[in-house]
Motif scaffolding. Structure first.
Motif, PDB file in Angstrom:
ATOM      1  N   SER A  18       0.842  -1.190   0.000  1.00 47.08           N
ATOM      2  CA  SER A  18       0.000   0.000   0.000  1.00 47.08           C
ATOM      3  C   SER A  18       0.884   1.248   0.000  1.00 47.08           C
ATOM      4  O   SER A  18       1.889   1.321   0.714  1.00 47.08           O
ATOM      5  CB  SER A  18      -0.883  -0.048   1.245  1.00 47.08           C
ATOM      6  OG  SER A  18      -0.978   1.215   1.846  1.00 47.08           O
TER       7      SER A  18
ATOM      8  N   ASN B 251       0.269   3.998   1.238  1.00 47.90           N
ATOM      9  CA  ASN B 251       0.198   4.547   2.589  1.00 47.90           C
ATOM     10  C   ASN B 251       1.265   3.976   3.496  1.00 47.90           C
ATOM     11  O   ASN B 251       1.964   4.687   4.205  1.00 47.90           O
ATOM     12  CB  ASN B 251      -1.132   4.103   3.211  1.00 47.90           C
ATOM     13  CG  ASN B 251      -2.083   5.234   3.292  1.00 47.90           C
ATOM     14  OD1 ASN B 251      -1.844   6.246   2.683  1.00 47.90           O
ATOM     15  ND2 ASN B 251      -3.132   5.062   4.042  1.00 47.90           N
ATOM     16  N   VAL B 252       1.318   2.654   3.472  1.00 45.49           N
ATOM     17  CA  VAL B 252       2.258   1.958   4.347  1.00 45.49           C
ATOM     18  C   VAL B 252       3.685   2.333   3.952  1.00 45.49           C
ATOM     19  O   VAL B 252       4.537   2.598   4.800  1.00 45.49           O
ATOM     20  CB  VAL B 252       2.022   0.429   4.279  1.00 45.49           C
ATOM     21  CG1 VAL B 252       3.070  -0.326   5.056  1.00 45.49           C
ATOM     22  CG2 VAL B 252       0.623   0.096   4.791  1.00 45.49           C
TER      23      VAL B 252
ATOM     24  N   ARG C  53       4.443   5.909   5.111  1.00 42.54           N
ATOM     25  CA  ARG C  53       4.648   5.953   6.556  1.00 42.54           C
ATOM     26  C   ARG C  53       6.033   5.422   6.915  1.00 42.54           C
ATOM     27  O   ARG C  53       6.697   5.942   7.802  1.00 42.54           O
ATOM     28  CB  ARG C  53       3.557   5.129   7.259  1.00 42.54           C
ATOM     29  CG  ARG C  53       2.172   5.755   7.157  1.00 42.54           C
ATOM     30  CD  ARG C  53       1.104   4.789   7.624  1.00 42.54           C
ATOM     31  NE  ARG C  53      -0.239   5.340   7.447  1.00 42.54           N
ATOM     32  CZ  ARG C  53      -1.348   4.632   7.597  1.00 42.54           C
ATOM     33  NH1 ARG C  53      -1.287   3.338   7.912  1.00 42.54           N
ATOM     34  NH2 ARG C  53      -2.529   5.191   7.430  1.00 42.54           N
TER      35      ARG C  53
ATOM     36  N   ARG D 130      -5.553  10.106  15.543  1.00 43.81           N
ATOM     37  CA  ARG D 130      -6.907  10.175  14.996  1.00 43.81           C
ATOM     38  C   ARG D 130      -7.891  10.631  16.067  1.00 43.81           C
ATOM     39  O   ARG D 130      -8.230   9.867  16.960  1.00 43.81           O
ATOM     40  CB  ARG D 130      -7.313   8.800  14.449  1.00 43.81           C
ATOM     41  CG  ARG D 130      -6.439   8.385  13.290  1.00 43.81           C
ATOM     42  CD  ARG D 130      -6.812   7.057  12.650  1.00 43.81           C
ATOM     43  NE  ARG D 130      -6.266   7.024  11.301  1.00 43.81           N
ATOM     44  CZ  ARG D 130      -6.290   5.979  10.498  1.00 43.81           C
ATOM     45  NH1 ARG D 130      -6.875   4.862  10.881  1.00 43.81           N
ATOM     46  NH2 ARG D 130      -5.771   6.046   9.297  1.00 43.81           N
TER      47      ARG D 130
ATOM     48  N   TYR E 299       2.349  -4.483  10.311  1.00 44.27           N
ATOM     49  CA  TYR E 299       2.448  -3.760   9.038  1.00 44.27           C
ATOM     50  C   TYR E 299       3.848  -3.778   8.450  1.00 44.27           C
ATOM     51  O   TYR E 299       4.016  -3.757   7.242  1.00 44.27           O
ATOM     52  CB  TYR E 299       2.016  -2.304   9.233  1.00 44.27           C
ATOM     53  CG  TYR E 299       0.528  -2.133   9.207  1.00 44.27           C
ATOM     54  CD1 TYR E 299      -0.272  -2.667  10.218  1.00 44.27           C
ATOM     55  CD2 TYR E 299      -0.102  -1.453   8.169  1.00 44.27           C
ATOM     56  CE1 TYR E 299      -1.646  -2.512  10.201  1.00 44.27           C
ATOM     57  CE2 TYR E 299      -1.477  -1.299   8.137  1.00 44.27           C
ATOM     58  CZ  TYR E 299      -2.235  -1.832   9.154  1.00 44.27           C
ATOM     59  OH  TYR E 299      -3.601  -1.685   9.119  1.00 44.27           O
TER      60      TYR E 299
ATOM     61  N   ASP F 286      -5.604   0.470  13.784  1.00 48.05           N
ATOM     62  CA  ASP F 286      -6.286   0.544  12.493  1.00 48.05           C
ATOM     63  C   ASP F 286      -7.763   0.201  12.678  1.00 48.05           C
ATOM     64  O   ASP F 286      -8.656   0.926  12.236  1.00 48.05           O
ATOM     65  CB  ASP F 286      -5.618  -0.445  11.525  1.00 48.05           C
ATOM     66  CG  ASP F 286      -6.326  -0.492  10.186  1.00 48.05           C
ATOM     67  OD1 ASP F 286      -6.685   0.582   9.686  1.00 48.05           O
ATOM     68  OD2 ASP F 286      -6.543  -1.608   9.671  1.00 48.05           O
TER      69      ASP F 286
ATOM     70  N   GLU G 140      -4.145  12.845   6.091  1.00 43.38           N
ATOM     71  CA  GLU G 140      -4.964  12.194   5.064  1.00 43.38           C
ATOM     72  C   GLU G 140      -6.381  11.957   5.570  1.00 43.38           C
ATOM     73  O   GLU G 140      -6.658  12.078   6.761  1.00 43.38           O
ATOM     74  CB  GLU G 140      -4.330  10.851   4.681  1.00 43.38           C
ATOM     75  CG  GLU G 140      -4.255   9.900   5.855  1.00 43.38           C
ATOM     76  CD  GLU G 140      -3.557   8.577   5.561  1.00 43.38           C
ATOM     77  OE1 GLU G 140      -3.418   8.219   4.392  1.00 43.38           O
ATOM     78  OE2 GLU G 140      -3.173   7.908   6.527  1.00 43.38           O
TER      79      GLU G 140
HETATM   80  C1  IPM Z   1      -5.786   3.363   7.448  1.00 47.29           C
HETATM   81  C2  IPM Z   1      -5.985   2.440   6.293  1.00 47.29           C
HETATM   82  C3  IPM Z   1      -4.631   1.881   5.908  1.00 47.29           C
HETATM   83  C4  IPM Z   1      -4.113   1.066   7.061  1.00 47.29           C
HETATM   84  C5  IPM Z   1      -4.604   1.078   4.597  1.00 47.29           C
HETATM   85  C6  IPM Z   1      -5.103   1.896   3.448  1.00 47.29           C
HETATM   86  C7  IPM Z   1      -3.236   0.542   4.320  1.00 47.29           C
HETATM   87  O1  IPM Z   1      -6.891   1.435   6.622  1.00 47.29           O
HETATM   88  O2  IPM Z   1      -5.086   4.364   7.289  1.00 47.29           O
HETATM   89  O3  IPM Z   1      -6.322   3.090   8.514  1.00 47.29           O
HETATM   90  O4  IPM Z   1      -4.460  -0.092   7.200  1.00 47.29           O
HETATM   91  O5  IPM Z   1      -3.358   1.630   7.832  1.00 47.29           O
END
Ligand code: IPM
Ligand code: MG
Length: 376
Positions: A125, A127-128, A131, A141, A163, A271, A300
């Motif tokens: 991903s 995102n991953v 990060r 959050r 992750y 998550d 994001e």
């Molecule tokens: C989040 C999303 C991400 C995660 C995905 C998109 C990889 O679910 O930001 O919570 O699992 O961290």
């Protein structure tokens, strides 16, 4: 040792060596961005996929009005970063194409629309990857429902756990697969510190540490132990240990949920629990998400790229609230506190008056944005 075992052990050895290097990097890292005293802050804007460009257009319009002064004076530079699309990821075989990663590294903070990740395969991903590459270890959050007295802030560890090797699990043989979960002391200490610092600075009196340390004894066991060690530096803040299963129940238990303030969790539990919390707030489209490191930070929407909305031709009805909240968190991160508050207040009013349903029964993203800009 049979061939399968040998191959698995060899692969495991390589992974462990990489992880030891990562551990050393965290322990020796000292680079820090000081936004209070910075003359020029570069903000990268990445559209992402699916509904990403639509909601990012909304944010761009809002920022053009809200921080016009800072961009005109050159204190803030808004920089469009185009290359973070699923097409380019598939074409280059990289979750973040290298030239795009270079551009990201030239920014201080990044505001990013959702990106699509293919199911299965090995492409990680975006995102991953981001990060990890920018070492954004704290996923923050907030979830607020004032009328229910709910004011929660989640500190999800964002760089380790399940992750870090999520796309490097091993298929040992037909019918048997293994994934890995990694926790380091330094990695835990820094997220714990972020959570307790936040609690201290914001007048919070309790941090809930959420793990499954009765089962994941080594990784979650150490996470909880280090979190308690850090807690000792904050004697005015009380701490409680919770298991993730009962915590998912607690969040919908109206008798106790308003007592929770700050949550500290390893990656995967964070998550899952933050989606639940966002849903309680009104849907995953309503929460913003900050990914914070010492040098970089990325903000994001908490939701995905909504491919189904695009397929059904409903993309223009995408709700930009989550990314707008992320933008407000970004403004606060770079010390534009008043502007962040103005944006949050306008968003709250706008959400009350401008109904978004995700289809033609409600407003479009553009209409919502027009209204939001009026309210700024
Ligand atoms: C989040 C999303 C991400 C995660 C995905 C998109 C990889 O679910 O930001 O919570 O699992 O961290
Ligand atoms: Mg999630």
């Amino acid at each position: 040792m049979n061939e399968q075992t040998k191959a698995a052990v060899q692969a495991f050895e390589k992974l462990i060596e990489e992880q030891l290097e990562r551990k050393n990097r965290i322990e020796s890292n000292s680079e820090k961005n000081d936004f209070a005293n910075k003359d020029k802050i570069t903000v990268g804007l990445c559209d992402g996929d699916g509904i990403g460009p639509t909601i990012m257009d909304s944010v761009r319009r809002v920022l053009n009005v809200l921080i016009d002064e800072e961009t005109s004076s050159g204190k803030i530079v808004l920089k469009d970063i185009k290359g973070l699309t699923i097409d380019r990821r598939l074409q280059t075989g990289k979750p973040i194409p290298l030239d795009t990663l270079e551009e990201l590294k030239m920014c201080d903070v990044i505001l990013k629309g959702p990106t699509t990740t293919p199911h299965g395969g090995t492409l990680e991903s975006a995102n991953v990857t981001m990060r990890r590459e920018l070492d954004l270890y704290a996923n923050v959050r907030p979830v607020r429902i004032p009328e229910k007295n709910i004011d929660w802030t989640f500190f999800r560890e964002n760089s380790e756990g399940e992750y870090v090797l999520g796309s490097k699990g091993l298929k040992i043989t037909d019918g048997m697969t293994v994934d890995f979960k990694i926790t380091t002391e330094a990695g835990t200490r820094r997220i714990a510190r972020a959570a307790f610092d936040y609690a201290q600075k914001n007048g919070k009196t309790n941090v809930a540490i959420v793990t499954k340390a009765n089962i994941m004894k080594k990784t979650d066991g150490m996470f909880s132990e280090i979190a308690h060690e850090v807690a000792k530096e904050y004697p005015e803040i009380t701490v409680d240990d919770w298991y993730i299963d009962i915590m998912t129940a607690n969040l919908i238990n109206e008798d106790i949920r308003d007592k929770f303030q700050v949550f500290l969790l390893p990656n995967l539990y964070g998550d899952i629990l933050t989606d639940e919390a966002a849903q309680i707030q009104g849907g995953v489209g309503t929460a913003g998400s900050a990914n914070i490191g010492d040098r970089y930070a990325m903000f994001e929407a908490i939701h995905g790229s909504a491919p189904r909305m695009i397929e059904q031709g409903l993309g223009k009805y995408a709700n930009p609230s989550s990314i707008i909240k992320a933008a407000a968190m970004m403004l606060r991160h770079i010390h534009l506190f008043g502007k962040a508050q103005r944006l949050e207040e306008a968003l709250e009013k706008c959400s009350a008056s401008c109904v978004m349903t995700g289809d033609e029964r409600g407003k479009t993203c553009i209409e919502f944005t027009d209204e939001l800009i009026n309210l700024l």
